[in-house]
Write a protein that holds these residues in place. Structure first.
Motif, PDB file in Angstrom:
ATOM      1  N   LEU A  18       0.835  -1.199   0.000  1.00  0.00           N
ATOM      2  CA  LEU A  18       0.000   0.000   0.000  1.00  0.00           C
ATOM      3  C   LEU A  18       0.875   1.256   0.000  1.00  0.00           C
ATOM      4  N   GLY A  19       1.869   1.293   0.865  1.00  0.00           N
ATOM      5  CA  GLY A  19       2.759   2.458   0.926  1.00  0.00           C
ATOM      6  C   GLY A  19       3.506   2.666  -0.369  1.00  0.00           C
ATOM      7  N   ASN A  20       3.984   1.588  -0.948  1.00  0.00           N
ATOM      8  CA  ASN A  20       4.726   1.668  -2.205  1.00  0.00           C
ATOM      9  C   ASN A  20       3.834   2.221  -3.307  1.00  0.00           C
ATOM     10  N   PHE A  21       2.566   1.864  -3.294  1.00  0.00           N
ATOM     11  CA  PHE A  21       1.637   2.303  -4.324  1.00  0.00           C
ATOM     12  C   PHE A  21       1.250   3.780  -4.177  1.00  0.00           C
ATOM     13  N   ILE A  22       1.033   4.233  -2.951  1.00  0.00           N
ATOM     14  CA  ILE A  22       0.528   5.600  -2.744  1.00  0.00           C
ATOM     15  C   ILE A  22       1.622   6.655  -2.666  1.00  0.00           C
ATOM     16  N   ALA A  23       2.873   6.253  -2.691  1.00  0.00           N
ATOM     17  CA  ALA A  23       3.991   7.158  -2.366  1.00  0.00           C
ATOM     18  C   ALA A  23       4.004   8.448  -3.169  1.00  0.00           C
ATOM     19  N   ASP A  24       3.660   8.402  -4.450  1.00  0.00           N
ATOM     20  CA  ASP A  24       3.697   9.625  -5.257  1.00  0.00           C
ATOM     21  C   ASP A  24       2.662  10.652  -4.802  1.00  0.00           C
ATOM     22  N   GLY A  25       1.672  10.215  -4.060  1.00  0.00           N
ATOM     23  CA  GLY A  25       0.651  11.127  -3.553  1.00  0.00           C
ATOM     24  C   GLY A  25       0.921  11.629  -2.146  1.00  0.00           C
ATOM     25  N   VAL A  26       2.075  11.254  -1.577  1.00  0.00           N
ATOM     26  CA  VAL A  26       2.432  11.636  -0.207  1.00  0.00           C
ATOM     27  C   VAL A  26       3.613  12.602  -0.264  1.00  0.00           C
ATOM     28  N   ARG A  27       3.418  13.787   0.262  1.00  0.00           N
ATOM     29  CA  ARG A  27       4.436  14.838   0.194  1.00  0.00           C
ATOM     30  C   ARG A  27       5.059  15.089   1.567  1.00  0.00           C
ATOM     31  N   GLY A  28       6.378  15.239   1.584  1.00  0.00           N
ATOM     32  CA  GLY A  28       7.114  15.683   2.769  1.00  0.00           C
ATOM     33  C   GLY A  28       6.702  15.004   4.055  1.00  0.00           C
ATOM     34  N   GLN A  29       6.312  15.836   5.024  1.00  0.00           N
ATOM     35  CA  GLN A  29       5.992  15.354   6.364  1.00  0.00           C
ATOM     36  C   GLN A  29       4.666  14.593   6.440  1.00  0.00           C
ATOM     37  N   GLN A  30       3.912  14.576   5.357  1.00  0.00           N
ATOM     38  CA  GLN A  30       2.667  13.786   5.343  1.00  0.00           C
ATOM     39  C   GLN A  30       2.945  12.312   5.633  1.00  0.00           C
ATOM     40  N   ILE A  31       4.152  11.873   5.340  1.00  0.00           N
ATOM     41  CA  ILE A  31       4.504  10.468   5.576  1.00  0.00           C
ATOM     42  C   ILE A  31       4.266  10.076   7.033  1.00  0.00           C
ATOM     43  N   LEU A  32       4.422  11.032   7.941  1.00  0.00           N
ATOM     44  CA  LEU A  32       4.288  10.750   9.373  1.00  0.00           C
ATOM     45  C   LEU A  32       2.843  10.468   9.784  1.00  0.00           C
ATOM     46  N   LEU A  33       1.913  10.728   8.891  1.00  0.00           N
ATOM     47  CA  LEU A  33       0.499  10.480   9.183  1.00  0.00           C
ATOM     48  C   LEU A  33       0.123   9.011   9.000  1.00  0.00           C
ATOM     49  N   PRO A  35       0.754   4.660   9.280  1.00  0.00           N
ATOM     50  CA  PRO A  35       1.352   3.622  10.137  1.00  0.00           C
ATOM     51  C   PRO A  35       2.784   3.306   9.675  1.00  0.00           C
ATOM     52  N   GLU A  36       3.593   2.821  10.595  1.00  0.00           N
ATOM     53  CA  GLU A  36       5.021   2.617  10.323  1.00  0.00           C
ATOM     54  C   GLU A  36       5.281   1.753   9.097  1.00  0.00           C
ATOM     55  N   ARG A  37       4.543   0.667   8.965  1.00  0.00           N
ATOM     56  CA  ARG A  37       4.799  -0.241   7.832  1.00  0.00           C
ATOM     57  C   ARG A  37       4.450   0.431   6.495  1.00  0.00           C
ATOM     58  N   VAL A  38       3.410   1.236   6.478  1.00  0.00           N
ATOM     59  CA  VAL A  38       3.045   1.977   5.272  1.00  0.00           C
ATOM     60  C   VAL A  38       4.132   3.015   4.974  1.00  0.00           C
ATOM     61  N   GLN A  39       4.639   3.672   6.020  1.00  0.00           N
ATOM     62  CA  GLN A  39       5.757   4.609   5.840  1.00  0.00           C
ATOM     63  C   GLN A  39       6.945   3.906   5.185  1.00  0.00           C
ATOM     64  N   GLN A  40       7.225   2.687   5.631  1.00  0.00           N
ATOM     65  CA  GLN A  40       8.338   1.931   5.046  1.00  0.00           C
ATOM     66  C   GLN A  40       8.090   1.663   3.565  1.00  0.00           C
ATOM     67  N   GLY A  41       6.835   1.388   3.205  1.00  0.00           N
ATOM     68  CA  GLY A  41       6.493   1.192   1.799  1.00  0.00           C
ATOM     69  C   GLY A  41       6.699   2.455   0.979  1.00  0.00           C
ATOM     70  N   ILE A  42       6.341   3.600   1.557  1.00  0.00           N
ATOM     71  CA  ILE A  42       6.553   4.884   0.878  1.00  0.00           C
ATOM     72  C   ILE A  42       8.045   5.107   0.655  1.00  0.00           C
ATOM     73  N   ARG A  43       8.836   4.843   1.689  1.00  0.00           N
ATOM     74  CA  ARG A  43      10.295   5.004   1.546  1.00  0.00           C
ATOM     75  C   ARG A  43      10.861   4.016   0.526  1.00  0.00           C
ATOM     76  N   LEU A  44      10.339   2.800   0.519  1.00  0.00           N
ATOM     77  CA  LEU A  44      10.799   1.806  -0.457  1.00  0.00           C
ATOM     78  C   LEU A  44      10.522   2.289  -1.880  1.00  0.00           C
ATOM     79  N   HIS A  45       9.361   2.859  -2.099  1.00  0.00           N
ATOM     80  CA  HIS A  45       9.025   3.416  -3.415  1.00  0.00           C
ATOM     81  C   HIS A  45      10.079   4.439  -3.836  1.00  0.00           C
ATOM     82  N   ARG A  46      10.437   5.298  -2.929  1.00  0.00           N
ATOM     83  CA  ARG A  46      11.420   6.351  -3.238  1.00  0.00           C
ATOM     84  C   ARG A  46      12.801   5.755  -3.509  1.00  0.00           C
ATOM     85  N   GLN A  47      13.151   4.711  -2.777  1.00  0.00           N
ATOM     86  CA  GLN A  47      14.435   4.043  -3.033  1.00  0.00           C
ATOM     87  C   GLN A  47      14.433   3.379  -4.412  1.00  0.00           C
ATOM     88  N   ILE A  48      13.322   2.766  -4.783  1.00  0.00           N
ATOM     89  CA  ILE A  48      13.194   2.142  -6.103  1.00  0.00           C
ATOM     90  C   ILE A  48      13.358   3.200  -7.193  1.00  0.00           C
TER      91      ILE A  48
END
Length: 196
Positions: A18-33, A35-48
């Protein structure tokens, strides 16, 4: 990489996916909103994305695309690579593309409260038109690029990208086949680090 690749590379972890999929729609500090595992998915998207953008094989693809698509060469490359992943899905997964897509859509629909507004808007269209499966056909990839072309502010040329894919199919396929296993290995290492 585009939607299919990001979902596929997340493995079976639904929150990471879920985090990996939504990452392009999450800006800056919004990531903190999230859950931790979703945050990790967002970060993984950015690393990819960072790994992909810096990879020499991807640079070859973008260099071939740049004269025709200029600053949109990377967008076109992402869709082309999703096409090859979809078209060759049995080489990468024991699960059929159709079953994978159905499972991915179910995962995304299960937590609507976590979807950014932009994702809430396009996800019903994505599911109804079954984008993930449609990428397996050249016409499906071409349709995705035509849709993107209509939404760009500047002339992109992406409406002709299907022709480019057909004209130079073997070159793009060969580059995808060199690049994607390296990306998979990189992501597997990142996921191990996330789990530890």
């Amino acid at each position: 990489m585009n939607y299919l690749a990001h979902l596929f590379l997340s493995g079976d972890d639904e929150d990471l996916r879920l985090g990996n999929f939504i990452a392009d729609g999450v800006r800056g500090q919004q990531i903190l909103l999230y859950p931790e595992r979703v945050q990790q998915g967002i970060r993984l998207h950015r690393q990819i994305d960072t790994y992909t953008d810096a990879h020499p094989v991807v640079a070859e693809t973008k260099e071939r695309l740049r004269p025709r698509f200029r600053k949109y060469a990377g967008v076109v490359a992402d869709i082309f690579y999703d096409h090859f992943l979809a078209a060759c899905f049995p080489l990468f997964s024991p699960v059929s593309l159709e079953d994978f897509a159905a499972n991915a859509y179910a995962t995304l629909q299960a937590k609507p409260e976590l979807l950014p507004e932009r994702v809430q808007h396009f996800l019903p269209y994505m599911i109804r038109q079954n984008w993930l499966v449609s990428y397996a056909q050249v016409e499906g990839a071409a349709q995705a690029l035509r849709g993107l072309s209509r939404r760009t502010t500047f002339v992109s040329g992406m409406e002709t990208a299907g022709e480019e894919l057909l004209e130079n199919y073997s070159f793009y396929q060969e580059e995808f086949e060199r690049f994607f296993p390296q990306l998979q290995a990189y992501v597997e290492q990142q996921i191990v680090l996330i789990r530890n």
